[in-house]
Design an enzyme around this catalytic site. Structure first.
Site, PDB file in Angstrom:
ATOM      1  N   HIS A  49       1.207  33.174  73.016  1.00 19.47           N
ATOM      2  CA  HIS A  49       0.746  31.803  72.788  1.00 19.47           C
ATOM      3  C   HIS A  49       1.053  30.918  73.998  1.00 19.47           C
ATOM      4  CE1 HIS A  49      -0.328  28.248  70.443  1.00 19.47           C
ATOM      5  NE2 HIS A  49       0.786  27.671  70.884  1.00 19.47           N
ATOM      6  N   GLU A  71      -3.371  37.126  70.226  1.00 22.14           N
ATOM      7  CA  GLU A  71      -2.754  36.287  69.200  1.00 22.14           C
ATOM      8  C   GLU A  71      -3.289  36.622  67.815  1.00 22.14           C
ATOM      9  OE1 GLU A  71      -1.231  31.882  70.274  1.00 22.14           O
ATOM     10  OE2 GLU A  71      -3.378  32.195  70.341  1.00 22.14           O
ATOM     11  N   ASN A 409      11.370  62.300  87.523  1.00 23.09           N
ATOM     12  CA  ASN A 409      11.830  63.686  87.608  1.00 23.09           C
ATOM     13  C   ASN A 409      12.550  64.115  86.332  1.00 23.09           C
ATOM     14  OD1 ASN A 409      10.796  64.221  90.103  1.00 23.09           O
ATOM     15  ND2 ASN A 409      12.685  63.869  91.232  1.00 23.09           N
TER      16      ASN A 409
END
Length: 685
Positions: A49, A71, A409
């Site tokens: 918002h 929203e 990794n």
């Protein structure tokens, strides 16, 4: 808004947009783990918002449009019309990625480059789909959050003498006419004030699309007890909670830190009228944005002060030795000590201003780990510890890339697939732990996994197969040295190349980055159990404590973080192994070399009854450097040698001494590599 006005606020908008996007990224990933966390949903909604409002104000319509659709989906999740699922999380994260791409395009001066239609269509498809069941529907439906318009209505009512309350009503279990009971509550309250908001919406209440709880935002001139009694007069009401609504700017600052905008205040324990308990006075931290370059300039000026403080002390000591304890000299000494204290305090404050929590780096990793794990078909619990650990901004900027490679990794090479883990008697979910903590004057970061671990013999075989070392050299390597081979460019332990790893270009980048900031990296691994990488870094790169030594009439500085100990060695205790000088220290053979020889000064070791030896170490590897004389420990300001001089083997930088002369700061890793190369040449000859 004119272009001039937009440029005036663009920097602030981009900074705040990055903060909101980072918050969205972290919170959406967390929501997947805790889908029933209503407060987390509210946090995500508020971030979206806020970003929507600022984007619209700046005229960035694509950003505003996309956040508006986000929203709508988030609001449906809050109201229980949708349930959190992996598909919805994927769409929300894709939306965040698109928002970030638009923000980066704006920052680059290209405007809103990029199409939002595809991700908007995906969000609208979610909204158009069938409503999903929610397990804890009563709680979801009952959560009260006020938007800007509703908060403004409450403010206007308060000006007229009204008070705002949250009224939470719980019906008896098995109530057969829930909509009728809700209607009677509304009807009884209408004489006492006005309903600002109902959660769930009144239409859902009429259609009985709720379990047994609903919540009202209500303004009235009556007190909380009166309102509660009016609601309880309706039959089949199990419980009523009435508490005041405290808007954000009306709360004490300390309370605002943990309370969402438009959230009700906490009911006082035993409070007759439901008023909030009086809180003690709290200190409010005030912050201001400062250009990083200003901090850099301040740090450079403090560095000059540190140098002059040392020079002033030396001048005072010199005068005292010549003239004795005269009154003026005593005054000079007092002034010198006072300036020294002030300089130290100023240095400490500037250092603190440059320190940032490491969570600025860590916060970006949960999303990355989630995406990589899904792509690799692995199930991973990612644990972060020590987010609040602080270190220098320049160190933070450099440590991000090495940590990315180590985590990639750990996921790609370390953690096994779920079925493999189960077959080995391990939990289905692998664990990757990222941890940071302070240790003396260093920060320690560990990346640990409970995966397959590394086999030193397999690493040696890979290095030989790729022509990186000879079989003879490999045979002489210890287990620790064999593990260090993974830092060679072009070496990978993976049997297949993926878009994540396998090309052997990751671990050498890790070590280069860490060495660039005077850090070290160590490996601890057990095949079948897991691997732990330990990174040790200085807290700051600007000022460092060092051991000063004399060699061939010049002053050199060993970084104190690399100094293990200092010993005296007699010439007859020095032995030769393959023409390499060594000495036995507590049963351990220690390589020895004259520092002047390691630096290529061409001067022989001077004759002496005893030699001062500085033992330095990186991980488990140690070397002793013979020096002419020890000066002592001192705080020095690190200066770069500059591009004109360039990179000199064995030298990391320079510093200005108290007498104005220049001392060179030693690069310990480079010097230790030189010793290793010399030993290899002696063995080959």
């Amino acid at each position: 808004m004119s272009d001039l006005d937009m440029s005036q606020y663009l920097g602030i908008f981009l900074d705040e947009a990055e903060e909101q996007l980072q918050q969205l990224d972290e919170a959406v990933v967390q929501l997947e783990q805790t889908p029933d966390d209503q407060e987390l949903l509210n946090t995500i909604f508020r971030a979206a918002h806020t970003l929507k409002g600022s984007s619209a104000s700046m005229g960035f319509n694509r950003l505003a449009t996309l956040t508006h659709r986000m929203e709508s989906v988030l609001d449906s999740l809050r109201q229980g019309k949708l349930a959190v699922s992996r598909e919805i999380i994927d769409i929300l994260l894709a939306s965040v990625d698109t928002l970030r791409a638009l923000k980066d395009s704006i920052a680059a001066g290209k405007g809103e480059e990029g199409d939002v239609n595809e991700v908007v269509a995906r969000l609208e498809a979610v909204l158009a789909g069938p409503a999903a069941p929610v397990a804890n529907k009563a709680v979801a439906n009952a959560e009260l959050t006020l938007d800007d318009i509703e908060q403004n209505v409450i403010r206007a009512a308060e000006v007229k003498g009204f008070r705002a309350y949250e009224i939470r009503v719980q019906l008896e279990a098995g109530c057969q006419m829930k909509s009728a009971r809700a209607y009677l509550v509304f009807n009884n309250l209408k004489e006492l004030g006005e309903v600002i908001k109902s959660v769930p919406h009144t239409q859902d209440l009429e259609a009985e699309k709720f379990d047994d709880t609903f919540t009202l935002a209500f303004v009235s001139r009556e007190d909380a007890d009166t309102l509660a009694n009016v609601v309880k007069s309706v039959s089949e009401i199990k419980d009523v909670l009435v508490r005041p609504i405290v808007l954000e700017e009306d709360q004490p600052a300390a309370a605002r830190a943990g309370t969402a905008p438009g959230k009700p205040g906490v009911e006082a324990a035993g409070g007759k009228n439901g008023t909030t308990a009086p809180a003690g006075e709290h200190h409010v931290n005030q912050t201001v944005r400062v250009d990083v370059q200003r901090l850099e300039n301040l740090m450079n000026l403090v560095g000059e002060l540190v140098i002059d403080r040392t020079r002033l002390t030396e001048v005072g000591n010199g005068l005292k030795n010549r003239l004795g304890n005269e009154e003026l000299l005593e005054t000079l000494e007092e002034v010198s000590l006072h300036i020294g204290r002030i300089t130290s305090d100023l240095q400490e404050e500037i250092m603190k201003a440059r320190m940032f929590p490491i969570d600025q780096v860590f916060n970006r990793f949960p999303r990355m780990v989630r995406d990589l794990a899904r792509k690799a078909g692995k199930e991973i619990d990612f644990i972060i510890e020590g987010r609040e650990t602080e270190l220098d901004r320049t160190v933070i900027e450099e440590i991000g890339d090495p940590l990315i490679h180590l985590l990639r990794n750990a996921i790609d090479h370390g953690i096994e697939e779920p079925e493999v883990r189960l077959h080995q008697g391990k939990p289905r979910h692998g664990t990757v732990r990222l941890k940071a903590f302070h240790q003396e004057n260093q920060i320690v970061i560990t990346v640990e996994d409970d995966g397959a671990g590394m086999d030193a013999e397999k690493i040696k075989a890979k290095a030989i197969a790729r022509g990186l070392i000879s079989p003879e050299s490999a045979a002489r390597l210890s287990r620790r040295e064999a593990l260090d081979l993974i830092f060679l460019p072009g070496l990978s332990t993976s049997d297949k190349v993926t878009d994540v790893s396998g090309r052997g270009v990751g671990m050498d980048i890790v070590r280069n980055h860490i060495e660039k900031i005077n850090g070290t990296i160590d490996i601890r691994t057990t095949p079948g159990k897991g691997t732990c990488f330990t990174i040790k870094l200085p807290l700051t790169l600007a000022i460092n404590r060092s051991l000063l030594v004399h060699v061939d009439g010049r002053v050199y500085a060993f970084p104190l973080a690399n100094v293990v100990e200092i010993i005296d060695v007699t010439p007859d205790s020095i032995q030769h192994v393959h023409r390499q000088q060594v000495v036995v220290v507590r049963g351990r053979v220690l390589p020895l070399i004259y520092l002047g020889q390691a630096l290529g000064l061409g001067t022989p070791i001077p004759a002496a009854d005893t030699y001062a030896v500085v033992i330095v170490g990186l991980a488990e590897k140690q070397v002793g450097f013979i020096v002419d004389d020890l000066i002592g420990e001192q705080e020095i300001v690190i200066k770069s040698l500059g591009n004109f001089i360039g990179k000199i083997p064995g030298i990391a930088g320079a510093t200005i001494m108290g007498d104005g002369s220049v001392a060179l700061i030693l690069d310990v890793r480079s010097l230790m590599n030189f010793v290793g190369e010399e030993a290899d040449r002696e063995l080959a000859s």
